[in-house]
Design a protein around this motif. Structure first.
Motif, mmCIF file in Angstrom:
data_model
loop_
_atom_site.group_PDB
_atom_site.id
_atom_site.type_symbol
_atom_site.label_atom_id
_atom_site.label_comp_id
_atom_site.label_asym_id
_atom_site.label_seq_id
_atom_site.Cartn_x
_atom_site.Cartn_y
_atom_site.Cartn_z
ATOM 1 N N SER A 135 35.225 20.557 40.083
ATOM 2 C CA SER A 135 35.774 22.410 39.887
ATOM 3 C C SER A 135 36.206 22.842 38.643
ATOM 4 C CB SER A 135 37.866 22.176 40.699
ATOM 5 O OG SER A 135 37.143 21.604 41.913
ATOM 6 N N ILE A 136 35.842 23.910 39.234
ATOM 7 C CA ILE A 136 36.410 25.323 37.607
ATOM 8 C C ILE A 136 37.646 25.955 38.388
ATOM 9 C CG2 ILE A 136 35.847 27.270 36.962
ATOM 10 C CD1 ILE A 136 34.007 25.179 36.778
ATOM 11 N N LEU A 137 39.151 25.970 37.227
ATOM 12 C CA LEU A 137 40.286 26.395 37.311
ATOM 13 C C LEU A 137 39.739 27.830 36.554
ATOM 14 C CD1 LEU A 137 42.156 23.069 36.448
ATOM 15 C CD2 LEU A 137 41.514 24.167 38.719
ATOM 16 N N ILE A 138 40.949 28.487 36.859
ATOM 17 C CA ILE A 138 41.281 29.900 36.044
ATOM 18 C C ILE A 138 42.857 29.812 35.800
ATOM 19 C CG2 ILE A 138 39.508 31.485 36.627
ATOM 20 C CD1 ILE A 138 40.897 32.651 38.871
ATOM 21 N N GLU A 139 43.433 30.631 34.880
ATOM 22 C CA GLU A 139 44.630 30.379 34.545
ATOM 23 C C GLU A 139 44.982 31.639 33.823
ATOM 24 O OE1 GLU A 139 47.750 27.291 31.265
ATOM 25 O OE2 GLU A 139 45.430 27.485 30.927
ATOM 26 N N PRO A 140 45.984 31.710 34.110
ATOM 27 C CA PRO A 140 47.061 32.978 33.470
ATOM 28 C C PRO A 140 48.192 32.948 32.613
ATOM 29 C CG PRO A 140 47.462 32.950 36.123
ATOM 30 C CD PRO A 140 46.537 31.946 35.732
ATOM 31 N N LEU A 141 47.318 33.759 31.720
ATOM 32 C CA LEU A 141 47.908 33.885 30.291
ATOM 33 C C LEU A 141 49.519 34.612 30.412
ATOM 34 C CD1 LEU A 141 45.997 32.325 27.667
ATOM 35 C CD2 LEU A 141 46.859 31.011 29.652
ATOM 36 N N ASN A 142 50.283 34.396 29.743
ATOM 37 C CA ASN A 142 51.329 35.253 29.439
ATOM 38 C C ASN A 142 51.031 35.970 28.396
ATOM 39 O OD1 ASN A 142 53.050 34.040 26.878
ATOM 40 N ND2 ASN A 142 53.231 32.348 27.589
ATOM 41 N N GLY A 148 46.964 40.654 26.089
ATOM 42 C CA GLY A 148 45.354 41.403 25.749
ATOM 43 C C GLY A 148 44.847 40.268 27.012
ATOM 44 N N TYR A 149 44.768 39.168 27.134
ATOM 45 C CA TYR A 149 44.290 38.101 27.471
ATOM 46 C C TYR A 149 43.906 39.160 29.495
ATOM 47 C CZ TYR A 149 42.561 33.899 29.533
ATOM 48 O OH TYR A 149 41.776 33.054 30.239
ATOM 49 N N PHE A 150 43.371 38.950 29.686
ATOM 50 C CA PHE A 150 42.347 39.276 30.856
ATOM 51 C C PHE A 150 43.194 38.903 32.148
ATOM 52 C CE2 PHE A 150 39.848 39.376 34.688
ATOM 53 C CZ PHE A 150 39.960 40.863 35.130
ATOM 54 N N LEU A 151 43.650 37.565 32.656
ATOM 55 C CA LEU A 151 43.993 37.176 33.423
ATOM 56 C C LEU A 151 45.661 37.119 32.953
ATOM 57 C CD1 LEU A 151 43.935 36.300 36.513
ATOM 58 C CD2 LEU A 151 43.127 33.816 35.898
ATOM 59 N N LYS A 152 46.073 37.305 34.297
ATOM 60 C CA LYS A 152 47.575 37.795 33.541
ATOM 61 C C LYS A 152 48.778 37.111 34.551
ATOM 62 C CE LYS A 152 47.566 42.286 31.159
ATOM 63 N NZ LYS A 152 45.552 42.068 30.765
ATOM 64 N N THR A 153 48.843 37.274 35.995
ATOM 65 C CA THR A 153 49.398 37.142 37.276
ATOM 66 C C THR A 153 48.704 35.790 38.026
ATOM 67 O OG1 THR A 153 48.763 38.871 38.607
ATOM 68 C CG2 THR A 153 50.627 38.966 37.086
#
Length: 254
Positions: A135-142, A148-153
């Motif tokens: 499986s592939i996971l994506i994780e929002p970072l604070n 400036g991290y692309f994935l936020k929420t």
């Protein structure tokens, strides 16, 4: 009783990865996960996993040029070749050691094409991983640790997961990051349960041991169990020194 996974990117980070796996077993963890194991021969990791009977739950794709300030590649326009090379590397390593999940790191970018780039690279990752049961996971970072991290929420992650539309894409729900960015952990967990592929935790705001800080993880763990989630929860906190003296929370919280 809550099942727990030791994130060896932080816990026993002073030990070689195979020895860290053995230490996690000796101290009662049910599984392990890591960040970037690529310098360690897969044979050494396999030997430690077989010796301990633990499974490696997850690993991350390469951050890219860390010295140059990169923290992931898959949302960076014009870096598709490098991003997919990192995805291929992760899939091969995960396949070799029997690891079931890969966190594909988005990276720092505000480029208008970042969303489309990330979606395309995630489709590539999902299709590369699927034949191997990964499986592939994506994780929002604070915004404090990773400005400036692309994935936020979690809402942004959900929209991306729905757009990619692959069955092996899921959300890495890190209670630490979500609390700092969104708060309202109990409701966020309920709202996102259908897309959660792994849950991590650490104390807030210092990212230290989970029994110190503003989150009542005893309640959070009970709430997660009440939702029917039974997979190991990932302890991804910074011990601030030797790991062993920080582990008494395993009895008090779980």
């Amino acid at each position: 009783m809550t099942k727990l996974s030791a994130n060896l990117g932080f816990l026993w980070a002073d030990l070689p990865l195979p020895d860290a796996i053995r230490a996690a077993k000796a101290h009662g963890f049910d599984a392990v996960e890591c960040h970037w194991p690529y310098d360690v021969p897969t044979a050494d990791v396999i030997a430690a996993l077989e010796e301990t009977g633990l499974s490696m739950l997850g690993l991350n794709t390469s951050r890219g040029d860390v010295a140059g300030g990169e923290n992931g590649l898959s949302a960076l326009p014009r870096r598709e070749k490098d991003a997919r090379k990192a995805i291929d590397q992760a899939v091969e390593y995960a396949k070799a050691i029997g690891c079931g999940k890969i966190h594909v790191m988005a990276g720092f970018t505000s480029d208008l094409s970042a969303h489309a780039t990330f979606v395309d690279n995630l489709r590539y990752a999902c299709r590369a991983a699927a034949p191997h049961g990964i499986s592939i996971l994506i994780e929002p970072l604070n915004r404090y640790d990773a400005p400036g991290y692309f994935l936020k929420t979690t809402a942004q992650a959900r929209a991306i997961i729905e757009e990619v539309d692959e069955t092996n894409l899921a959300l890495m729900f890190d209670c630490y990051h979500v609390q700092l960015t969104e708060g309202d952990l109990s409701h966020r967990l309920e709202q996102n349960l259908d897309i959660i592929g792994h849950i991590q935790f650490a104390g807030v705001p210092a990212r230290g041991r989970p029994d110190v800080g503003e989150i009542n993880f005893s309640h959070v763990f009970d709430h997660i169990a009440s939702l029917g989630y039974t997979a190991p929860l990932g302890a991804e906190y910074k011990p601030g020194g030797p790991t062993e003296p920080t582990l008494d929370w395993m009895t008090s919280l779980s």
